[in-house]
Design an enzyme around this catalytic site. Sequence first.
Site, PDB file in Angstrom:
ATOM      1  CG  HIS A  86       6.061  -1.801  -3.254  1.00  9.87           C
ATOM      2  ND1 HIS A  86       5.149  -1.917  -4.285  1.00  9.87           N
ATOM      3  CD2 HIS A  86       5.457  -2.344  -2.160  1.00  9.87           C
ATOM      4  CE1 HIS A  86       4.055  -2.510  -3.840  1.00  9.87           C
ATOM      5  NE2 HIS A  86       4.214  -2.773  -2.560  1.00  9.87           N
ATOM      6  CE  LYS A 118      -4.933 -14.649  -4.265  1.00  5.80           C
ATOM      7  NZ  LYS A 118      -4.819 -13.579  -3.271  1.00  5.80           N
ATOM      8  NE  ARG A 166       0.713  -0.036   3.007  1.00 10.71           N
ATOM      9  CZ  ARG A 166       0.187  -0.798   2.091  1.00 10.71           C
ATOM     10  NH1 ARG A 166      -0.230  -0.288   0.950  1.00 10.71           N
ATOM     11  NH2 ARG A 166       0.042  -2.089   2.293  1.00 10.71           N
ATOM     12  CB  SER A 177      -0.376  -2.780  -5.533  1.00  9.26           C
ATOM     13  OG  SER A 177       1.005  -2.772  -5.279  1.00  9.26           O
TER      14      SER A 177
HETATM   15  P1  ADP Z   1       1.488  -8.203  -0.135  1.00 11.53           P
HETATM   16  O1  ADP Z   1       0.356  -8.655  -1.004  1.00 11.53           O
HETATM   17  O2  ADP Z   1       2.466  -9.298   0.177  1.00 11.53           O
HETATM   18  O3  ADP Z   1       1.108  -7.407   1.077  1.00 11.53           O
HETATM   19  P2  ADP Z   1       2.302  -5.752  -1.468  1.00 11.53           P
HETATM   20  O4  ADP Z   1       2.908  -5.708  -2.824  1.00 11.53           O
HETATM   21  O5  ADP Z   1       0.950  -5.147  -1.292  1.00 11.53           O
HETATM   22  O6  ADP Z   1       2.346  -7.282  -1.067  1.00 11.53           O
HETATM   23  O7  ADP Z   1       3.282  -5.080  -0.416  1.00 11.53           O
HETATM   24  C1  ADP Z   1       4.582  -5.554  -0.209  1.00 11.53           C
HETATM   25  C2  ADP Z   1       5.165  -4.895   1.043  1.00 11.53           C
HETATM   26  O8  ADP Z   1       5.297  -3.497   0.843  1.00 11.53           O
HETATM   27  C3  ADP Z   1       4.275  -5.047   2.271  1.00 11.53           C
HETATM   28  O9  ADP Z   1       5.115  -5.202   3.402  1.00 11.53           O
HETATM   29  C4  ADP Z   1       3.527  -3.741   2.330  1.00 11.53           C
HETATM   30  O10 ADP Z   1       3.126  -3.435   3.647  1.00 11.53           O
HETATM   31  C5  ADP Z   1       4.596  -2.785   1.844  1.00 11.53           C
HETATM   32  N1  ADP Z   1       4.051  -1.571   1.258  1.00 11.53           N
HETATM   33  C6  ADP Z   1       3.140  -1.444   0.282  1.00 11.53           C
HETATM   34  N2  ADP Z   1       2.893  -0.161  -0.012  1.00 11.53           N
HETATM   35  C7  ADP Z   1       3.688   0.576   0.822  1.00 11.53           C
HETATM   36  C8  ADP Z   1       3.889   1.973   1.037  1.00 11.53           C
HETATM   37  N3  ADP Z   1       3.216   2.875   0.342  1.00 11.53           N
HETATM   38  N4  ADP Z   1       4.790   2.351   1.970  1.00 11.53           N
HETATM   39  C9  ADP Z   1       5.445   1.416   2.701  1.00 11.53           C
HETATM   40  N5  ADP Z   1       5.299   0.086   2.557  1.00 11.53           N
HETATM   41  C10 ADP Z   1       4.432  -0.334   1.631  1.00 11.53           C
END
Ligand code: ADP
Length: 164
Positions: free
Chosen positions: A21, A45, A98, A136
């Site tokens: 992120h 949730k 990703r 995450s």
């Molecule tokens: P959500 O539940 O809304 O997908 P996340 O917290 O999992 O939220 O992810 C937020 C954003 O960050 C999303 O666009 C996700 O694709 C991106 N993201 C998560 N991990 C990575 C990473 N390692 N590299 C690039 N983008 C990422």
Amino acid sequence: MAMDKRTAIFPGSFDPFTLGHMDVLQSALNLFDRIYVAVGYNHLKRGFLSPQTRVRLINDAVRPLVDAGADIEVLSYTGLTVDLCREKGADFIVRGLRTTTDFELESVIAQANRKMSPGIVTVFIPASHAYSFISSTVVRDVIVNGGDAAPFLPSNIDINKYID
Ligand code: ADP
């Protein structure tokens, strides 16, 4: 010619905010003047960290960038991201990609958002090779099972300070 500030929302669950992120945020800072990192949550949730704790962690993670002059604000929200965009005067939504699976899920959401709000454009930022495996979900698994999540988290974050 005076230009409006280019403002973007970077929405996500951020449960927790990872190095992946952070990498997307740093790329987005090169494109936008102001970025709202927006923790989206669902009342029904129960997450790993509470929305308030996620906001606190992100504020701590981005403090060096803010101290260096970056215009970043961290907040939590419920409801539609396009409504938050309107409230904050943001014309862009930033999402990280990703994998092709991310792309398939994200393009559907981006199209729905564009249909609802034609003036708002989603900008995809590809994951850096070094961080593309970080999610995450993996970080939560590592923490819950007693592993060291530090390699996946922003370097100034000690996750133990956020878990009660
Ligand atoms: P959500 O539940 O809304 O997908 P996340 O917290 O999992 O939220 O992810 C937020 C954003 O960050 C999303 O666009 C996700 O694709 C991106 N993201 C998560 N991990 C990575 C990473 N390692 N590299 C690039 N983008 C990422």
